[in-house]
Design a protein around this motif. Sequence first.
Motif, mmCIF file in Angstrom:
data_model
loop_
_atom_site.group_PDB
_atom_site.id
_atom_site.type_symbol
_atom_site.label_atom_id
_atom_site.label_comp_id
_atom_site.label_asym_id
_atom_site.label_seq_id
_atom_site.Cartn_x
_atom_site.Cartn_y
_atom_site.Cartn_z
ATOM 1 N N MET A 169 6.662 -13.269 -10.823
ATOM 2 C CA MET A 169 5.843 -11.958 -11.500
ATOM 3 C C MET A 169 6.681 -11.372 -12.769
ATOM 4 S SD MET A 169 3.358 -11.750 -9.631
ATOM 5 C CE MET A 169 2.453 -10.191 -9.990
ATOM 6 N N HIS A 170 8.051 -11.235 -12.773
ATOM 7 C CA HIS A 170 8.547 -10.751 -13.666
ATOM 8 C C HIS A 170 10.014 -11.205 -13.749
ATOM 9 C CE1 HIS A 170 9.746 -7.145 -15.799
ATOM 10 N NE2 HIS A 170 10.663 -6.663 -15.251
ATOM 11 N N PHE A 171 10.621 -11.244 -15.212
ATOM 12 C CA PHE A 171 11.985 -11.604 -15.274
ATOM 13 C C PHE A 171 12.676 -10.356 -15.266
ATOM 14 C CE2 PHE A 171 15.176 -12.429 -18.558
ATOM 15 C CZ PHE A 171 15.983 -12.939 -18.285
ATOM 16 N N LEU A 172 13.854 -10.492 -14.530
ATOM 17 C CA LEU A 172 14.600 -9.104 -14.013
ATOM 18 C C LEU A 172 15.750 -8.883 -14.910
ATOM 19 C CD1 LEU A 172 14.527 -9.457 -10.174
ATOM 20 C CD2 LEU A 172 12.925 -7.903 -11.656
ATOM 21 N N GLY A 173 16.252 -9.997 -15.780
ATOM 22 C CA GLY A 173 17.238 -10.066 -16.588
ATOM 23 C C GLY A 173 18.475 -11.130 -16.240
ATOM 24 N N HIS A 174 19.460 -10.890 -17.008
ATOM 25 C CA HIS A 174 20.525 -11.763 -16.833
ATOM 26 C C HIS A 174 21.684 -10.968 -16.265
ATOM 27 C CE1 HIS A 174 18.323 -13.749 -20.362
ATOM 28 N NE2 HIS A 174 18.741 -14.771 -19.465
ATOM 29 N N TYR A 175 22.248 -11.608 -15.383
ATOM 30 C CA TYR A 175 23.697 -11.067 -14.442
ATOM 31 C C TYR A 175 24.676 -12.091 -14.776
ATOM 32 C CZ TYR A 175 19.916 -8.212 -13.501
ATOM 33 O OH TYR A 175 18.797 -7.358 -13.547
ATOM 34 N N HIS A 176 26.007 -11.649 -15.146
ATOM 35 C CA HIS A 176 27.214 -12.665 -15.238
ATOM 36 C C HIS A 176 27.977 -12.276 -13.932
ATOM 37 C CE1 HIS A 176 26.422 -13.261 -19.538
ATOM 38 N NE2 HIS A 176 25.628 -12.107 -19.378
ATOM 39 N N PHE A 177 28.687 -13.137 -13.613
ATOM 40 C CA PHE A 177 29.626 -13.062 -12.371
ATOM 41 C C PHE A 177 30.590 -14.130 -12.692
ATOM 42 C CE2 PHE A 177 26.187 -15.894 -10.893
ATOM 43 C CZ PHE A 177 26.532 -16.781 -10.059
ATOM 44 N N LYS A 178 31.591 -14.353 -11.876
ATOM 45 C CA LYS A 178 32.495 -15.363 -11.775
ATOM 46 C C LYS A 178 32.624 -15.899 -10.335
ATOM 47 C CE LYS A 178 36.401 -15.012 -15.002
ATOM 48 N NZ LYS A 178 37.756 -14.859 -15.368
ATOM 49 N N SER A 179 32.594 -17.117 -10.264
ATOM 50 C CA SER A 179 32.605 -17.770 -9.176
ATOM 51 C C SER A 179 33.769 -18.595 -8.631
ATOM 52 C CB SER A 179 31.346 -19.012 -8.890
ATOM 53 O OG SER A 179 31.642 -19.717 -7.861
ATOM 54 N N LYS A 180 34.532 -18.301 -7.726
ATOM 55 C CA LYS A 180 35.731 -19.228 -7.178
ATOM 56 C C LYS A 180 35.420 -20.504 -7.003
ATOM 57 C CE LYS A 180 37.847 -14.776 -6.022
ATOM 58 N NZ LYS A 180 38.114 -14.025 -4.612
ATOM 59 N N ASN A 208 18.934 -2.346 -10.570
ATOM 60 C CA ASN A 208 18.393 -2.028 -11.800
ATOM 61 C C ASN A 208 17.403 -3.000 -12.324
ATOM 62 O OD1 ASN A 208 20.738 -0.396 -11.653
ATOM 63 N ND2 ASN A 208 22.108 -1.753 -12.896
ATOM 64 N N GLY A 209 17.175 -3.956 -11.987
ATOM 65 C CA GLY A 209 16.143 -4.950 -12.322
ATOM 66 C C GLY A 209 14.759 -4.898 -11.676
ATOM 67 N N PHE A 210 14.910 -5.125 -10.272
ATOM 68 C CA PHE A 210 13.829 -5.049 -9.255
ATOM 69 C C PHE A 210 13.300 -3.766 -9.103
ATOM 70 C CE2 PHE A 210 11.515 -5.318 -5.320
ATOM 71 C CZ PHE A 210 10.567 -6.606 -5.435
ATOM 72 N N ASN A 211 14.153 -2.825 -8.777
ATOM 73 C CA ASN A 211 13.635 -1.319 -8.553
ATOM 74 C C ASN A 211 13.050 -0.803 -9.905
ATOM 75 O OD1 ASN A 211 14.355 -1.362 -5.716
ATOM 76 N ND2 ASN A 211 16.231 -0.246 -6.094
ATOM 77 N N GLN A 212 13.449 -1.029 -10.835
ATOM 78 C CA GLN A 212 13.051 -0.613 -12.223
ATOM 79 C C GLN A 212 11.592 -1.008 -12.323
ATOM 80 O OE1 GLN A 212 14.184 2.114 -14.241
ATOM 81 N NE2 GLN A 212 12.181 2.032 -15.023
ATOM 82 N N TRP A 213 11.347 -2.154 -12.088
ATOM 83 C CA TRP A 213 10.088 -2.969 -12.155
ATOM 84 C C TRP A 213 9.372 -2.352 -11.425
ATOM 85 C CZ3 TRP A 213 8.326 -7.052 -8.842
ATOM 86 C CH2 TRP A 213 7.175 -7.695 -9.567
ATOM 87 N N SER A 214 9.805 -2.162 -9.875
ATOM 88 C CA SER A 214 8.837 -1.696 -8.954
ATOM 89 C C SER A 214 8.387 -0.267 -9.508
ATOM 90 C CB SER A 214 9.629 -1.694 -7.681
ATOM 91 O OG SER A 214 9.124 -1.022 -6.536
ATOM 92 N N ASP A 232 8.029 1.006 -12.392
ATOM 93 C CA ASP A 232 7.154 0.885 -13.435
ATOM 94 C C ASP A 232 5.519 0.395 -12.829
ATOM 95 O OD1 ASP A 232 8.869 1.786 -14.888
ATOM 96 O OD2 ASP A 232 9.647 -0.077 -15.674
ATOM 97 N N GLY A 233 5.531 0.012 -11.712
ATOM 98 C CA GLY A 233 4.257 -0.191 -11.159
ATOM 99 C C GLY A 233 4.099 -1.617 -10.852
ATOM 100 N N MET A 234 5.094 -2.514 -10.821
ATOM 101 C CA MET A 234 5.162 -3.936 -10.756
ATOM 102 C C MET A 234 4.115 -4.987 -11.477
ATOM 103 S SD MET A 234 5.937 -4.452 -6.531
ATOM 104 C CE MET A 234 7.553 -4.371 -6.046
ATOM 105 N N ILE A 235 3.832 -4.340 -12.564
ATOM 106 C CA ILE A 235 2.966 -5.108 -13.502
ATOM 107 C C ILE A 235 3.535 -6.445 -13.655
ATOM 108 C CG2 ILE A 235 1.923 -4.846 -15.736
ATOM 109 C CD1 ILE A 235 2.305 -1.912 -15.654
ATOM 110 N N ARG A 236 2.572 -7.286 -13.787
ATOM 111 C CA ARG A 236 2.771 -8.773 -13.929
ATOM 112 C C ARG A 236 3.241 -8.854 -15.405
ATOM 113 N NH1 ARG A 236 3.081 -13.986 -13.127
ATOM 114 N NH2 ARG A 236 2.118 -15.616 -14.215
ATOM 115 N N THR A 237 4.646 -8.966 -15.518
ATOM 116 C CA THR A 237 5.036 -9.146 -16.970
ATOM 117 C C THR A 237 5.767 -10.520 -17.166
ATOM 118 O OG1 THR A 237 7.142 -8.197 -16.169
ATOM 119 C CG2 THR A 237 5.562 -6.673 -17.100
#
Length: 186
Positions: free
Chosen positions: A90-101, A160-166, A168-173
Amino acid sequence: MSELVARTGRHQQRYEAGCRLIAGCIPFRFRYSEGSNGNKSEKIVEVLMINSTSGPGLLFPKGGWENDETVEEAAAREALEEAGVRGELMHFLGHYHFKSKTLQDEFSPEGRCRAAMFALFVKEELESWPEQSRRLRSWVTIPEAVECCRHAWMREALENGFNQWSADGMIRTMKAVSMDDASDGN
């Protein structure tokens, strides 16, 4: 036993600038709480999380984005393989950076990863799926998910991604995410 088989190995994985490219999603559904008179009352959003195979806490489905698929296809595939759900991105929430051991290799010696995360509205929950012998599913409320989420970057995608979209009304974006969008470093 599932007829579907999870992809394994890294020979088809995408990398860019020393980062392994990851695709994942936050699967969700709606549930109604029951009022005191037995009627449906409040609409509650629940998210689906899976257990980690390497320690405590819960995760959202995610994994390597492979050369023969779009980032959206990779996110949907991971939801199917790890959590046994199908639905609609339904919606692209963004990019998230992390390090994996555990994901250090010749293409990403420092284990750096960049995850493209999506909201997935669950339409089907399978009884059998590729990783069912290793994964347990849990439908939880958003506050519960924040509390039990194993990784800070996934908690950030939720808060930050899902809750903000929620909010904003969860509009299909949903729009096509190009290679440039999926690797822009946001």
